[in-house]
Design an enzyme around this catalytic site. Structure first.
Site, PDB file in Angstrom:
ATOM      1  N   CYS A 156      14.743  -7.315  27.542  1.00  0.00           N
ATOM      2  CA  CYS A 156      15.103  -7.777  26.191  1.00  0.00           C
ATOM      3  C   CYS A 156      14.052  -8.698  25.559  1.00  0.00           C
ATOM      4  O   CYS A 156      14.121  -8.986  24.368  1.00  0.00           O
ATOM      5  CB  CYS A 156      16.463  -8.463  26.208  1.00  0.00           C
ATOM      6  SG  CYS A 156      17.783  -7.265  26.386  1.00  0.00           S
TER       7      CYS A 156
HETATM    8  C1  LIG Z   1      29.777  -8.413  28.305  1.00  0.00           C
HETATM    9  C2  LIG Z   1      30.594  -9.422  27.549  1.00  0.00           C
HETATM   10  C3  LIG Z   1      30.630  -9.025  26.088  1.00  0.00           C
HETATM   11  C4  LIG Z   1      32.018  -9.457  28.072  1.00  0.00           C
HETATM   12  O1  LIG Z   1      32.747 -10.477  27.455  1.00  0.00           O
HETATM   13  P1  LIG Z   1      33.652 -11.479  28.318  1.00  0.00           P
HETATM   14  O2  LIG Z   1      34.462 -12.247  27.360  1.00  0.00           O
HETATM   15  O3  LIG Z   1      32.755 -12.231  29.228  1.00  0.00           O
HETATM   16  O4  LIG Z   1      34.578 -10.477  29.060  1.00  0.00           O
HETATM   17  P2  LIG Z   1      34.850 -10.288  30.607  1.00  0.00           P
HETATM   18  O5  LIG Z   1      33.864  -9.318  31.156  1.00  0.00           O
HETATM   19  O6  LIG Z   1      34.972 -11.595  31.312  1.00  0.00           O
HETATM   20  O7  LIG Z   1      36.271  -9.663  30.486  1.00  0.00           O
HETATM   21  C5  LIG Z   1      37.392 -10.339  29.914  1.00  0.00           C
HETATM   22  C6  LIG Z   1      38.609  -9.480  30.133  1.00  0.00           C
HETATM   23  O8  LIG Z   1      38.501  -8.316  29.292  1.00  0.00           O
HETATM   24  C7  LIG Z   1      38.496  -7.142  30.090  1.00  0.00           C
HETATM   25  N1  LIG Z   1      37.557  -6.157  29.504  1.00  0.00           N
HETATM   26  C8  LIG Z   1      36.241  -5.990  29.787  1.00  0.00           C
HETATM   27  N2  LIG Z   1      35.753  -4.977  29.067  1.00  0.00           N
HETATM   28  C9  LIG Z   1      36.760  -4.512  28.313  1.00  0.00           C
HETATM   29  C10 LIG Z   1      36.863  -3.475  27.359  1.00  0.00           C
HETATM   30  N3  LIG Z   1      35.826  -2.690  27.040  1.00  0.00           N
HETATM   31  N4  LIG Z   1      38.048  -3.271  26.758  1.00  0.00           N
HETATM   32  C11 LIG Z   1      39.120  -4.048  27.080  1.00  0.00           C
HETATM   33  N5  LIG Z   1      39.076  -5.043  27.965  1.00  0.00           N
HETATM   34  C12 LIG Z   1      37.918  -5.276  28.586  1.00  0.00           C
HETATM   35  C13 LIG Z   1      38.026  -7.595  31.462  1.00  0.00           C
HETATM   36  O9  LIG Z   1      38.481  -6.725  32.470  1.00  0.00           O
HETATM   37  C14 LIG Z   1      38.662  -8.967  31.572  1.00  0.00           C
HETATM   38  O10 LIG Z   1      40.012  -8.854  31.925  1.00  0.00           O
HETATM   39  P3  LIG Z   1      40.679  -9.931  32.899  1.00  0.00           P
HETATM   40  O11 LIG Z   1      40.584 -11.238  32.161  1.00  0.00           O
HETATM   41  O12 LIG Z   1      42.063  -9.401  33.034  1.00  0.00           O
HETATM   42  O13 LIG Z   1      39.861  -9.922  34.144  1.00  0.00           O
HETATM   43  C15 LIG Z   1      29.992 -10.851  27.704  1.00  0.00           C
HETATM   44  O14 LIG Z   1      30.175 -11.318  29.019  1.00  0.00           O
HETATM   45  C16 LIG Z   1      28.539 -10.914  27.397  1.00  0.00           C
HETATM   46  O15 LIG Z   1      28.173 -10.759  26.272  1.00  0.00           O
HETATM   47  N6  LIG Z   1      27.684 -11.164  28.380  1.00  0.00           N
HETATM   48  C17 LIG Z   1      26.241 -11.246  28.346  1.00  0.00           C
HETATM   49  C18 LIG Z   1      25.540 -10.761  27.166  1.00  0.00           C
HETATM   50  C19 LIG Z   1      25.029  -9.355  27.192  1.00  0.00           C
HETATM   51  O16 LIG Z   1      25.634  -8.439  26.708  1.00  0.00           O
HETATM   52  N7  LIG Z   1      23.869  -9.160  27.761  1.00  0.00           N
HETATM   53  C20 LIG Z   1      23.244  -7.874  27.769  1.00  0.00           C
HETATM   54  C21 LIG Z   1      21.875  -7.940  28.252  1.00  0.00           C
HETATM   55  S1  LIG Z   1      20.935  -9.145  27.352  1.00  0.00           S
END
Ligand SMILES: CC(C)(COP(=O)(O)OP(=O)(O)OC[C@H]1O[C@@H](n2cnc3c(N)ncnc32)[C@H](O)[C@@H]1OP(=O)(O)O)[C@@H](O)C(=O)NCCC(=O)NCCS
Length: 374
Positions: A156
């Site tokens: 990235c």
């Molecule tokens: C990936 C990302 C968007 C996920 O958001 P988050 O709020 O951290 O979500 P989590 O992965 O912890 O999941 C939260 C809940 O939603 C659920 N969930 C994950 N993906 C889902 C989807 N597509 N649809 C519905 N629910 C989902 C998870 O299972 C979790 O459930 P739980 O609380 O019962 O365990 C976020 O962590 C993020 O942006 N991370 C880094 C940035 C990035 O994208 N980097 C890419 C490379 S630079």
């Protein structure tokens, strides 16, 4: 040391888009079929059922509503779950070469330059479709540029790191004008069967022309006031696909070879690193964070950007201060901050300051402080 300016920028978007609703409905249909076909194994506990995705979750967790796709065919087809991209012969332009040319032509025109003015081409990105010959050399040849071209992979931060190499070359006098291009074809590396990451990425191509301030004539020029890059090893964002898979007796396209991440850890670790990096970078060039008129930040996740700017400025930023393009482009790997620049720089006034900053796999963080000079 020569003064260096960004004198032209270019953004090329593929013709196809995919909304969250389309993507989620296809993923859910695939998950339902998978679960029905594997009902006995799920029942016995041998495998776990695939969970369902939700468009509301995607928008709330990431800020993404839609994304561009270089080829849409195949992505939403539950018997395929990956784009269908035609195989090109060695005599045809490569896919990323074509994407690169599209953005490069816009940037060269914006800079008011021709191929004869440019003597270095850097193509940088998170994924390359082949090892060699370099796509940069292919693009150099197609544009008729004399000089040198090379490819750079820095996930990235590929765009900001390449801009820094361009800056160094011009400042040191080893290049006159540099074309930096980021043809981010991310869709073939997405695991569309993985609920946690199927929504994250989009395809796009961006380009910039950098040159010595002495030769720049365009109406939009941004002097590069300072650059900073930083890397710290982390396993939290990985894409393991590579040529060694051919010898490893594994499926080269298995899930662990596609993009995967520990999203929560990335969020927790990268946000403070990026905020600290930016604060140090701004201090190093003798400025304060309050002097920065615009933040062209990496576009991975809206909540990440809000957290970073809140840490830096102690307040929430507006779309005018830190524009987000995630809603329409999603995460476009290294191109995100460059898209934000391309779409949001013409309104700035002479003397206004801005920062381009990327952060991502590696971990890698790269930033450039810019000052509008015309
Ligand atoms: C990936 C990302 C968007 C996920 O958001 P988050 O709020 O951290 O979500 P989590 O992965 O912890 O999941 C939260 C809940 O939603 C659920 N969930 C994950 N993906 C889902 C989807 N597509 N649809 C519905 N629910 C989902 C998870 O299972 C979790 O459930 P739980 O609380 O019962 O365990 C976020 O962590 C993020 O942006 N991370 C880094 C940035 C990035 O994208 N980097 C890419 C490379 S630079």
């Amino acid at each position: 040391m020569k003064e260096v300016v960004i004198s032209g920028s270019g953004l090329w978007k593929p013709e196809f888009t995919i909304t969250n609703e389309e993507l989620v409905s296809s993923y859910n249909a695939w998950a339902e079929t998978h679960n029905a076909e594997n009902a006995a194994a799920i029942e016995s506990g041998a495998i776990t059922a695939k969970p369902f995705s939700s468009a509301e979750f995607v928008e709330k967790a990431s800020g993404i509503k839609s994304r561009y796709a270089y080829r849409k065919e195949g992505i939403l087809d539950i018997s395929r779950m990956r784009p269908k991209i035609d195989r090109r012969s060695d005599d045809e332009i490569s896919h990323q070469g074509e994407m690169a040319l599209n953005a490069a032509k816009i940037a060269i025109e914006a800079a008011g330059k021709t191929a004869a003015d440019i003597d270095l081409v850097i193509v940088s990105w998170a994924y390359t479709e082949r090892a060699y010959p370099a796509i940069a050399i292919e693009v150099q040849g197609a544009l008729g540029i004399k000089g040198t071209g090379f490819d750079m992979l820095v996930a990235c931060s590929a765009a900001t790191f390449a801009l820094q190499r361009a800056y160094d070359a011009i400042a040191a006098g080893s290049a006159k004008a540099v074309l930096v291009i980021n043809p981010e074809l991310t869709s073939p590396q997405i695991n569309y069967k993985d609920r946690d990451s199927h929504f994250i990425f989009g395809d796009v191509s961006t380009a910039m022309v950098l040159e010595s301030a002495d030769t720049a004539t365009s109406s939009q020029q941004f002097q590069i006031v300072g650059t900073k890059s930083q890397t710290v090893f982390s396993n939290n964002i990985r894409s393991n696909f590579g040529y060694v898979s051919h010898a490893e007796d594994v499926d080269p396209f298995m899930a662990e070879n596609l993009f995967h991440q520990n999203g929560r850890s990335v969020f927790k670790e990268v946000c403070p690193m990026a905020a600290e990096h930016l604060s140090e970078q701004i201090q190093q060039v003798g400025l304060e964070v309050g002097d920065i008129r615009r933040w062209w930040l990496h576009q991975a996740n809206l909540n990440m950007n809000q957290l970073i700017t809140r840490r830096l400025l102690g307040k929430d930023t507006t779309q005018d201060e830190a524009p987000t393009v995630l809603d329409t482009f999603a995460n476009t790997a290294s191109a995100g901050s460059i898209i934000a620049f391309c779409q949001h720089h013409k309104d700035l006034k002479k003397g206004d300051l801005g920062v381009i900053c990327s952060f991502g796999a590696g971990y890698s963080i790269g930033s450039l402080v810019l000052k509008k000079v015309s």
